[in-house]
Write an enzyme that holds these catalytic residues in place. Structure first.
Site, PDB file in Angstrom:
ATOM      1  N   THR A  15      18.872  50.248 -46.262  1.00  0.00           N
ATOM      2  CA  THR A  15      19.874  51.239 -46.535  1.00  0.00           C
ATOM      3  C   THR A  15      20.139  50.914 -48.461  1.00  0.00           C
ATOM      4  O   THR A  15      20.177  51.982 -48.823  1.00  0.00           O
ATOM      5  CB  THR A  15      21.091  51.186 -46.075  1.00  0.00           C
ATOM      6  OG1 THR A  15      21.013  51.326 -44.791  1.00  0.00           O
ATOM      7  CG2 THR A  15      22.277  52.156 -46.523  1.00  0.00           C
ATOM      8  N   SER A  62      15.029  47.459 -41.477  1.00  0.00           N
ATOM      9  CA  SER A  62      14.619  46.256 -40.962  1.00  0.00           C
ATOM     10  C   SER A  62      14.904  45.909 -39.484  1.00  0.00           C
ATOM     11  O   SER A  62      14.436  44.879 -38.969  1.00  0.00           O
ATOM     12  CB  SER A  62      15.927  45.067 -41.580  1.00  0.00           C
ATOM     13  OG  SER A  62      17.227  45.509 -40.939  1.00  0.00           O
ATOM     14  N   THR A  95      20.239  45.837 -43.445  1.00  0.00           N
ATOM     15  CA  THR A  95      21.181  45.043 -43.068  1.00  0.00           C
ATOM     16  C   THR A  95      21.271  44.426 -41.469  1.00  0.00           C
ATOM     17  O   THR A  95      21.470  43.642 -41.003  1.00  0.00           O
ATOM     18  CB  THR A  95      22.621  45.293 -43.169  1.00  0.00           C
ATOM     19  OG1 THR A  95      22.785  46.759 -42.592  1.00  0.00           O
ATOM     20  CG2 THR A  95      22.977  45.239 -44.713  1.00  0.00           C
ATOM     21  N   GLU A 288      29.490  24.442 -18.209  1.00  0.00           N
ATOM     22  CA  GLU A 288      28.827  25.720 -17.532  1.00  0.00           C
ATOM     23  C   GLU A 288      27.724  25.498 -16.791  1.00  0.00           C
ATOM     24  O   GLU A 288      27.593  26.147 -15.762  1.00  0.00           O
ATOM     25  CB  GLU A 288      28.591  26.897 -18.707  1.00  0.00           C
ATOM     26  CG  GLU A 288      30.015  27.626 -19.142  1.00  0.00           C
ATOM     27  CD  GLU A 288      30.932  28.321 -18.246  1.00  0.00           C
ATOM     28  OE1 GLU A 288      30.384  28.353 -17.089  1.00  0.00           O
ATOM     29  OE2 GLU A 288      32.039  28.508 -18.670  1.00  0.00           O
TER      30      GLU A 288
END
Ligand SMILES: NC(=O)CC[C@H](N)C(=O)O
Length: 331
Positions: A15, A62, A95, A288
């Site tokens: 951008t 990107s 980005t 976990e």
């Protein structure tokens, strides 16, 4: 007056090189349109900070970056960093995957010279475009002696972030790039203000070197969710991945049915990296899931997309799961 530092701007698209139909188009526009010479010509203030030259490396959005793009960009940055007449390097980038490229360079380019990755959330044609100031800030940091040895940096929204820690956290608004550990500093009116420094290994202290990396292994990501099926895990296994990143729920938890599929992949030689889909926090080993018993690696505080970058880089040197875990703690 002392000569200004030499900064090379490597442009890759995004951008920051985008253009919209009208000034009201802050979100609807085409990325990767404006060539680097035009970007630099539009910012004569850069001459107050550094002697800047531009190089168009790619002109892409990107999200379309591949491993080949990463390698080519890394090799070019490394070559420039070795030149006596280059003091700092800026990479303009979309980005969406900026954080992945920044982390890749942070892990593999052996230099103390400042490397700054920068993008923008609005195209240059939009009202309140943010690219010009972000780029001015990037050149300021890249031209600064005090930015040396801090790893690859990202300048967005007046902040100086660590390329390792930072992530895009919102897809609208200019305050998009954040790290749970906070920015390293700020850059205001052509001056840097530092508040902290990275402690993880990077650039000059890295055991990896882009100059020695000819290819990156296949590493992919599977996402955890309720009612998760194991089709993706099995398909990646069949496709021959060398490591699979599991973007688990909560503290990197894994659904019972996925545990069996991941264990089967590990038995077949694939490295399993347990990360979390939650934006912040970190995954603890043997919480976990019994990582020691299953011979799995935990991603520490790295988000799945960053864990993928580190796993690819690490696998160029070792396929030992203990070594991989050491690398995940240290980088
Ligand atoms: N703000 C941006 O740069 C996003 C544009 C595009 N998706 C890219 O990442 O290149």
């Amino acid at each position: 007056q002392a000569a200004k530092p030499n900064v090379v701007v490597l442009a890759t698209g995004g951008t920051i090189a985008g253009a919209g139909a009208s000034a009201a188009n802050s979100a609807t526009y085409a990325a990767a349109k404006v060539p680097v010479d035009k970007l630099l010509a539009g910012l004569p203030e850069l001459a107050n900070v550094a002697k800047v030259s531009g190089e168009q490396v790619f002109q892409i959005a990107s999200e379309s970056f591949t491993n080949e793009h990463l390698l080519r960009l890394g090799q070019r940055v490394s070559a420039l960093a070795k030149q006596a007449d280059v003091d700092g390097i800026v990479i303009t980038h979309g980005t969406d995957t900026l954080e992945e490229t920044a982390y890749f360079l942070n892990l593999t380019v052996r230099t103390n010279k400042p490397i700054v990755v920068v993008g923008s959330m609005r195209p240059g044609t939009a009202l309140s475009a943010d690219g010009a100031l972000n780029l001015y800030d990037a050149v300021t940091v890249a031209a600064s002696k005090d930015a040396a040895g801090k790893g690859v940096l990202v300048t967005m929204n007046d902040e100086i972030q660590s390329g390792r820690d930072v992530s895009k956290t919102i897809n609208i608004k200019t305050e998009a790039f954040k790290s749970q550990w906070g920015p390293l500093g700020m850059v205001v009116e052509g001056k840097n203000y530092w508040f902290r420094a990275p402690v993880k290994r990077h650039t000059m202290q890295s055991e990896f070197n882009i100059d020695d990396i000819k290819a990156l292994p296949a590493v992919d990501i599977v996402y955890g969710y309720s009612n998760m099926n194991t089709t993706g895990i099995e398909a990646y296994g069949k496709a021959g991945v060398k490591a699979l990143i599991h973007a688990g729920t909560g503290n990197g938890s894994v659904a019972a049915q996925a545990v069996d599929s991941l264990k089967a992949l590990r038995a077949a030689g694939v490295q399993i990296v347990r990360s979390a889909r939650v934006p912040d926090g970190f995954v603890l080993r043997n919480a976990e899931q019994p990582d020691d018993k299953y011979d799995w690696v935990v991603a520490h505080d790295l988000r799945p997309q960053k864990a993928r970058i580190l796993a690819m880089v690490a696998l160029t040197k070792t396929n030992d799961s203990k070594e991989l875990q050491r690398i995940f703690w240290e980088y």
